[in-house]
Design a protein around this motif. Structure first.
Motif, PDB file in Angstrom:
ATOM      1  N   ARG A   1       0.822  -1.278   0.169  1.00 59.57           N
ATOM      2  CA  ARG A   1       0.089   0.077   0.214  1.00 59.57           C
ATOM      3  C   ARG A   1       0.720   1.135   0.043  1.00 59.57           C
ATOM      4  NH1 ARG A   1      -1.995   0.139   6.411  1.00 59.57           N
ATOM      5  NH2 ARG A   1      -0.024  -0.085   7.345  1.00 59.57           N
ATOM      6  N   ASP A   2       0.156   2.156  -0.266  1.00 56.79           N
ATOM      7  CA  ASP A   2       0.794   3.624  -0.244  1.00 56.79           C
ATOM      8  C   ASP A   2       0.837   3.990   1.210  1.00 56.79           C
ATOM      9  OD1 ASP A   2       1.007   3.767  -3.015  1.00 56.79           O
ATOM     10  OD2 ASP A   2      -0.731   4.730  -3.302  1.00 56.79           O
ATOM     11  N   ARG A   3       1.890   4.777   1.489  1.00 56.91           N
ATOM     12  CA  ARG A   3       2.145   4.972   3.077  1.00 56.91           C
ATOM     13  C   ARG A   3       3.297   6.310   3.202  1.00 56.91           C
ATOM     14  NH1 ARG A   3       0.072   3.424   8.047  1.00 56.91           N
ATOM     15  NH2 ARG A   3       1.555   3.893   9.767  1.00 56.91           N
ATOM     16  N   LYS A   4       2.620   7.419   3.596  1.00 59.23           N
ATOM     17  CA  LYS A   4       3.699   8.458   3.922  1.00 59.23           C
ATOM     18  C   LYS A   4       4.651   8.704   2.634  1.00 59.23           C
ATOM     19  CE  LYS A   4       3.808   7.570   8.943  1.00 59.23           C
ATOM     20  NZ  LYS A   4       4.710   7.273  10.094  1.00 59.23           N
ATOM     21  N   GLY A   5       3.805   8.883   1.506  1.00 58.06           N
ATOM     22  CA  GLY A   5       4.578   9.244   0.480  1.00 58.06           C
ATOM     23  C   GLY A   5       5.433   8.236  -0.283  1.00 58.06           C
ATOM     24  N   GLY A   6       5.465   6.932   0.280  1.00 50.88           N
ATOM     25  CA  GLY A   6       6.175   6.005  -0.316  1.00 50.88           C
ATOM     26  C   GLY A   6       5.355   4.709  -0.414  1.00 50.88           C
ATOM     27  N   LEU A   7       6.265   3.739  -0.417  1.00 47.34           N
ATOM     28  CA  LEU A   7       5.440   2.210  -0.921  1.00 47.34           C
ATOM     29  C   LEU A   7       5.750   1.378   0.361  1.00 47.34           C
ATOM     30  CD1 LEU A   7       3.767   0.429  -2.836  1.00 47.34           C
ATOM     31  CD2 LEU A   7       5.950  -0.535  -3.606  1.00 47.34           C
ATOM     32  N   GLU A   8       4.799   0.754   1.023  1.00 43.18           N
ATOM     33  CA  GLU A   8       4.958  -0.159   2.190  1.00 43.18           C
ATOM     34  C   GLU A   8       4.564  -1.517   1.822  1.00 43.18           C
ATOM     35  OE1 GLU A   8       4.510   1.198   6.515  1.00 43.18           O
ATOM     36  OE2 GLU A   8       2.887  -0.162   6.031  1.00 43.18           O
ATOM     37  N   LEU A   9       5.389  -2.510   2.109  1.00 45.57           N
ATOM     38  CA  LEU A   9       5.006  -3.952   1.708  1.00 45.57           C
ATOM     39  C   LEU A   9       5.051  -4.725   3.110  1.00 45.57           C
ATOM     40  CD1 LEU A   9       6.415  -6.243  -1.053  1.00 45.57           C
ATOM     41  CD2 LEU A   9       6.691  -7.036   1.516  1.00 45.57           C
ATOM     42  N   GLU A  10       4.097  -5.490   3.364  1.00 50.01           N
ATOM     43  CA  GLU A  10       3.985  -6.495   4.365  1.00 50.01           C
ATOM     44  C   GLU A  10       3.529  -7.904   4.049  1.00 50.01           C
ATOM     45  OE1 GLU A  10       1.532  -6.532   8.454  1.00 50.01           O
ATOM     46  OE2 GLU A  10       2.561  -4.513   8.062  1.00 50.01           O
ATOM     47  N   LEU A  11       4.295  -8.782   4.127  1.00 47.21           N
ATOM     48  CA  LEU A  11       4.184 -10.256   3.647  1.00 47.21           C
ATOM     49  C   LEU A  11       3.973 -11.080   4.779  1.00 47.21           C
ATOM     50  CD1 LEU A  11       3.620 -11.133   0.826  1.00 47.21           C
ATOM     51  CD2 LEU A  11       5.841 -11.956   0.746  1.00 47.21           C
ATOM     52  N   ALA A  12       3.059 -11.624   5.066  1.00 50.13           N
ATOM     53  CA  ALA A  12       3.031 -12.726   6.284  1.00 50.13           C
ATOM     54  C   ALA A  12       3.187 -13.948   5.691  1.00 50.13           C
ATOM     55  CB  ALA A  12       1.653 -12.394   6.859  1.00 50.13           C
ATOM     56  N   LEU A  13       4.236 -14.534   6.283  1.00 47.92           N
ATOM     57  CA  LEU A  13       4.618 -15.988   5.839  1.00 47.92           C
ATOM     58  C   LEU A  13       4.489 -17.114   6.845  1.00 47.92           C
ATOM     59  CD1 LEU A  13       7.833 -14.702   4.042  1.00 47.92           C
ATOM     60  CD2 LEU A  13       5.644 -15.211   2.877  1.00 47.92           C
ATOM     61  N   SER A  14       4.157 -18.305   6.628  1.00 54.34           N
ATOM     62  CA  SER A  14       4.009 -19.342   7.536  1.00 54.34           C
ATOM     63  C   SER A  14       5.623 -19.754   8.342  1.00 54.34           C
ATOM     64  CB  SER A  14       3.561 -20.379   7.006  1.00 54.34           C
ATOM     65  OG  SER A  14       4.242 -21.265   6.066  1.00 54.34           O
ATOM     66  N   GLN A  15       6.524 -19.264   7.289  1.00 51.98           N
ATOM     67  CA  GLN A  15       7.953 -19.666   8.094  1.00 51.98           C
ATOM     68  C   GLN A  15       8.985 -18.471   7.574  1.00 51.98           C
ATOM     69  OE1 GLN A  15       7.848 -23.578   6.635  1.00 51.98           O
ATOM     70  NE2 GLN A  15       9.699 -23.256   5.334  1.00 51.98           N
ATOM     71  N   GLY A  16      10.019 -18.495   8.000  1.00 55.05           N
ATOM     72  CA  GLY A  16      10.949 -17.518   7.589  1.00 55.05           C
ATOM     73  C   GLY A  16      11.926 -18.247   6.489  1.00 55.05           C
TER      74      GLY A  16
END
Length: 381
Positions: free
Chosen positions: A12-27
């Motif tokens: 999503r757009d956030r504070k003038g930039g791009l923010e990525l958040e990816l939830a994974l079942s394991q690292g």
């Protein structure tokens, strides 16, 4: 394999930039880099299952024009974001829950100037992520010599991985062509040819690497297999394509563009793909190879017609297909049918029809081999 949780993942757009958040079942190990022409952010993982993740729900950003995700080669997967503005990675971190092992990858990208983006674009050399040496996928075909008269053929099932190709009514071009390529390989091997394939599973292989594999196995023939879809669904029947700087018709031009677009979807670096000197040298080599490619294409059309298989009303076409640009190897692209045609789609999902089609292509290759060997003394050495 790590699973993605779509409900807890967002771009999503956030504070003038791009923010990525990816939830994974394991690292999992990962890397992030950018590419230009067009501008893209590429995230590589080893390995993530993207099942159930839809780009339309994952991405809610005006800074992202499109997103593609999926397998890029065995053991690796990739997320590619095509950007509407130049962005640079500001920070990234993978946090892992010590109890559950679940992980969250967070990354933030900020706007930068065109010059800064261009300077930072490209993946840094990393031995852990390097491609292995090109192989043919078949130990017999990878040898440096073969018996006299034995054809080495590289079959190229089109698309694959995060580039699925055409899709209609649950039928995916990349998987269908992999199945057909296996049938054709069996028919050719039984006829005495040495055959390899550019991919053995539903993974992505770049156009450049497909051509590289043909050279690595010293192939005598390169045959790329596709089953595209055209708007309106009017096209049907097999068409056979050869390389040309100008397309023979508008439909062939659009097909070539769609086939080549897979490299962009997969985040392949195209910045060094245009070399004028190299193009001139390859044109000189094609002066001899191109007539042989044309003869093979004509042989395929004749064999399909003789076998009573459905041909397009204009079965012989040409366009600037990048996958056919091995200057020293006769190469053709076969659109075995169109998934946009109900008749073609019903035929292509039938194993018996694919076997008939493979038999006709085999007969064409054998006929071409006899004619080509007869003309060999007339060619430059």
């Amino acid at each position: 394999m790590a699973q993605v949780d779509p409900a807890r993942s967002r771009i999503r757009d956030r504070k003038g930039g791009l923010e990525l958040e990816l939830a994974l079942s394991q690292g999992v190990p990962y890397r992030i880099f950018t590419l230009q022409d067009p501008r893209r952010v590429v995230l590589d993982f080893r390995e993530v299952d993207w099942s159930g993740v839809q780009a339309a729900t994952l991405v809610r950003s005006d800074l992202v024009a499109s997103a593609a995700m999926g397998g890029v080669r065995p053991g690796w997967s990739r997320l590619v974001l095509t950007l509407t503005a130049p962005l640079a990675l500001q920070r990234a971190a993978l946090t892992i829950d010590p109890e559950s092992g679940a992980a969250v990858l967070r990354a933030r990208f900020m706007r930068v100037g065109d010059a800064a983006f261009a300077a930072a674009a490209g993946a840094a050399p990393d031995p852990g992520w390097a491609l292995p040496a090109a192989t043919s996928g078949d130990s017999r075909a990878a040898s440096s010599t073969s018996e006299a008269g034995v054809l080495r053929i590289l079959l190229d099932p089109g698309h694959g991985g995060l580039d699925p190709g055409a899709m209609r009514d649950g039928v995916t071009e990349s998987r269908l062509m992999l199945s057909y390529a296996r049938t054709l390989r069996e028919a050719l091997v039984r006829a005495g040819a040495e055959v390899a394939m550019t991919r053995e599973d539903d993974s992505f292989v770049s156009l450049e690497r497909r051509v590289e594999m043909a050279h690595a196995m010293d192939a005598d023939l390169f045959i790329s297999l596709h089953a595209d879809a055209l708007a309106g669904g009017g096209a049907r029947g097999t068409t056979v394509h050869t390389l040309s700087k100008t397309a023979s018709d508008e439909a062939s031009r659009k097909l070539a563009e769609r086939h080549d677009r897979g490299d962009i979807l997969a985040g392949v670096d195209l910045s060094h793909s245009d070399d004028v000197v190299a193009d001139v040298l390859m044109d000189l080599a094609r002066m001899e190879t191109q007539p042989r490619s044309e003869a093979l294409a004509d042989a395929v059309v004749a064999a399909l017609r003789s076998a009573g298989l459905p041909l397009n009303s204009r079965p012989r076409r040409a366009a600037g297909y990048s996958v056919l640009k091995a200057a020293d190897i006769p190469s053709i692209l076969i659109e075995v049918g169109f998934l946009s045609s109900d008749r073609d789609r019903a035929n292509l999902v039938t194993p018996e029809f694919r076997a008939r089609l493979a038999g006709a292509v085999r007969d064409a290759v054998l006929a071409w081999q006899l004619a080509d060997e007869a003309e060999a003394p007339l060619r430059r050495q």
